[in-house]
Design an enzyme around this catalytic site. Structure first.
Site, PDB file in Angstrom:
ATOM      1  N   ASP A 240       0.879  -1.170   0.000  1.00  0.00           N
ATOM      2  CA  ASP A 240       0.000   0.000   0.000  1.00  0.00           C
ATOM      3  C   ASP A 240       0.919   1.223   0.000  1.00  0.00           C
ATOM      4  O   ASP A 240       1.549   1.534   1.010  1.00  0.00           O
ATOM      5  CB  ASP A 240      -0.902  -0.027   1.240  1.00  0.00           C
TER       6      ASP A 240
ATOM      7  N   CYS B 262      -9.381   5.633   9.360  1.00  0.00           N
ATOM      8  CA  CYS B 262      -9.582   4.322   8.717  1.00  0.00           C
ATOM      9  C   CYS B 262      -8.559   3.305   9.205  1.00  0.00           C
ATOM     10  O   CYS B 262      -8.124   2.436   8.446  1.00  0.00           O
ATOM     11  CB  CYS B 262      -9.548   4.422   7.193  1.00  0.00           C
TER      12      CYS B 262
END
Lengths: 150, 433
Positions: free
Chosen positions: B222, B388
């Site tokens: 990521d 998140c």
């Protein structure tokens, strides 16, 4: 907006309620109980409705964590609800939601809300309306269960 | 590699001020103050060159790409594919190794669903290496953004594979010792973040890749918080897949990208299906184009891709090494300044090593929403919430934090304003005299 506005949002009464809230601590059983979560910040509340004689709300009890607005709102609501009929509390929850969603156009009336009018400033801060509403949504849900059980 | 060259010339204050003039939004006022935008980790502001590129495309070239033979369609297709080459080049990749997606979340889901589809037999023999079942393991970390966690939870649930995770230590760093035992011969895939969106620390990609290689697992990176802020070269990092997004690096919203090694993309079954990704279609079945088109069903994000190429051009003109050097200075000031304020705990503040210009913190006795509101009143834009990353916040024993994050246009003066603001929070909310 200026610092004066910020103090309009965080009135002394709100900060006091946030620091030493009323109505905290759950009981073993309740006529209605609801858990609500604000997914954007993880704030949560568990709120109980306890009915008394006839159709009266004996008290609201709650536990939770969150910002000053959400904590003060739960505290003010628990003080407001005591002794109201279930219909009166429902009426106030509806009126509070209308005021909160008005973007500052509708102020809650002192006659209906007492000290909880201090939350009126929140409606101009769209991002904070959910914080103020959390306890009231829980109360609405718990109340529906309590009245269904009667 | 993602290491910042120490020889990169730091931009002068005058240069940063000059860059800021390229960003129309930075001239606006918020609540009576010039905006101090410290939320670039969530989304960056856009320079006029990017806005002009998107508008210019619609005004002069707008047409359907990869279909139609008229001049506008042909020219739009060329620009669209040139944009792919530009974005691919920015991360050291070949142009056929970059797939456009709607965002980085979709890029990660694309990989997860390709594995999922392979696991039920799609993609045939070539896709065998993506098949998962009971006994197989997928490894993530406790630092992950939900976008690099939930797709793998769902993949494990669909295939019967087991999801495991590399925990963090008490200071928030990845527990590399534990990684050695969590990643085993059963591990088929390791997915982790390059730079944590909560902690701002650069993770040891090389060590994790080495461990994954030892056991023959594929690696998904990521790269959402690294590519916008550091020089990044995916082939040099030796990862198999990487996800990143346009809007965090000066481009518009609505576009992200998946990097995948050529031979892996070529062997993967598609995720989304439909128009523009096929060669032959009958009423019974279809054959698919080679990558990247195989993974680009339906009308594409043409104006966004072209604007993203303009963003990449803008960043390259300044130089990613200079941007990284500037943000490293800001990041150190953020961290040092926050740690001087009583009642502040910086999440991951004790982790050693390279950092970007990002810090998340908890103010004792004051909820993050209230901190953010107080700063907003002074025109300072920060992120509040769990960003998140609920599991990581839970690990620190908090539900929410306040995050400040910088970019090339952030000034030292803004960091100072922010720190002065944070220093006033305790008194306003009555938690300190």
């Amino acid at each position: 907006m200026s610092a004066a506005d910020l103090q309009g949002l965080y009135q002394e009464l709100i900060l006091d309620h946030a620091k030493t809230p009323s109505g905290t601590g759950l009981m073993e059983s309740a006529d209605g109980q609801s858990h609500q979560l604000n997914p954007t910040c993880g704030d949560e509340i568990t709120l109980q409705v306890h009915l008394g004689e006839g159709d009266a709300v004996a008290h609201l009890r709650w536990e939770g964590h969150g910002c000053a607005i959400s904590q003060a709102s739960a505290s003010l609501l628990s003080e407001l609800a005591e002794g109201l009929s279930t219909a009166e509390l429902t009426e106030r929850i509806d009126a509070f939601r209308t005021a909160m969603q008005s973007r500052g156009k509708i102020q809650p009336s002192e006659e209906l809300f007492g000290d909880a009018v201090a939350l009126g400033g929140v409606s101009r801060y769209v991002a904070r309306v959910k914080c103020a509403m959390l306890a009231w949504v829980a109360a609405e849900d718990a109340l529906a269960q309590a009245t269904a059980g009667r | 590699m993602s290491t910042t060259s120490t020889r990169a010339t730091l931009p002068t204050d005058a240069e940063v001020v000059q860059w800021r003039r390229d960003f129309p939004l930075l001239a606006t006022e918020v609540n009576g103050h010039p905006v101090a935008y410290l939320d670039s980790g969530a989304t960056s502001q856009k320079p006029a060159a990017v806005l002009d590129a998107e508008r210019g495309y619609y005004e002069q070239l707008n047409a359907a790409v990869h279909r139609g033979a008229h001049t506008l369609a042909a020219e739009a297709t060329v620009l669209f594919e040139d944009a792919r080459a530009a974005v691919a080049g920015f991360v050291g990749a070949a142009e056929d190794e970059v797939v456009w997606t709607s965002n980085a979340t979709e890029a990660l889901n694309l990989v997860a669903y390709a594995f999922s589809n392979a696991s039920v037999g799609r993609g045939g023999q070539a896709a065998e290496r993506f098949r998962l079942g009971p006994g197989d393991e997928v490894v993530v970390t406790e630092q992950e953004h939900h976008a690099n966690l939930i797709p793998w939870q769902e993949l494990a649930a669909r295939t019967g594979a087991t999801l495991r995770y590399i925990p963090v230590t008490d200071d928030g760093a990845l527990d590399l010792e534990a990684a050695g035992t969590v990643i085993t011969d059963r591990t088929r895939l390791v997915a982790f973040t390059h730079v944590s969106n909560v902690l701002g620390v650069v993770n040891p990609v090389q060590q994790l890749v080495a461990r994954a290689r030892e056991v023959g697992a594929l690696v998904v990176l990521d790269a959402c918080q690294s590519v916008p802020h550091l020089p990044v070269d995916f082939p040099a990092l030796d990862v198999d897949f990487a996800a990143f997004s346009g809007h965090k690096m000066l481009a518009p919203t609505g576009i992200g990208a998946l990097y995948g090694r050529r031979e892996l993309l070529a062997a993967m079954p598609p995720f989304l299906t439909g128009g523009s990704m096929i060669t032959t279609v009958t009423m019974e079945a279809a054959e698919y184009l080679p990558p990247p088109q195989r993974f680009e069903a339906g009308t594409q994000k043409v104006s966004q891709a072209i604007a993203w190429a303009a963003a990449v051009d803008y960043l390259q003109q300044i130089g990613m090494d200079r941007i990284a050097a500037h943000e490293a200075v800001l990041g150190r000031r953020l961290l040092a300044g926050l740690r001087e304020i009583p009642g502040i705990r910086v999440l991951g503040g004790d982790i050693e090593g390279e950092r970007v210009g990002l810090a998340s913190f908890d103010v004792t006795g004051v909820h993050a929403h209230d901190v953010g509101q107080f700063l907003d009143d002074r025109g300072i834009a920060v992120r509040v919430g769990h960003h998140c990353a609920q599991p990581l916040h839970r690990r620190f024993g908090v539900t929410a934090s306040t995050r400040a994050s910088t970019y090339l246009y952030t000034t030292e003066d803004e960091v100072t304003r922010f720190l002065e603001g944070v220093a006033g929070v305790g008194e306003f909310f009555g938690v300190r005299a």
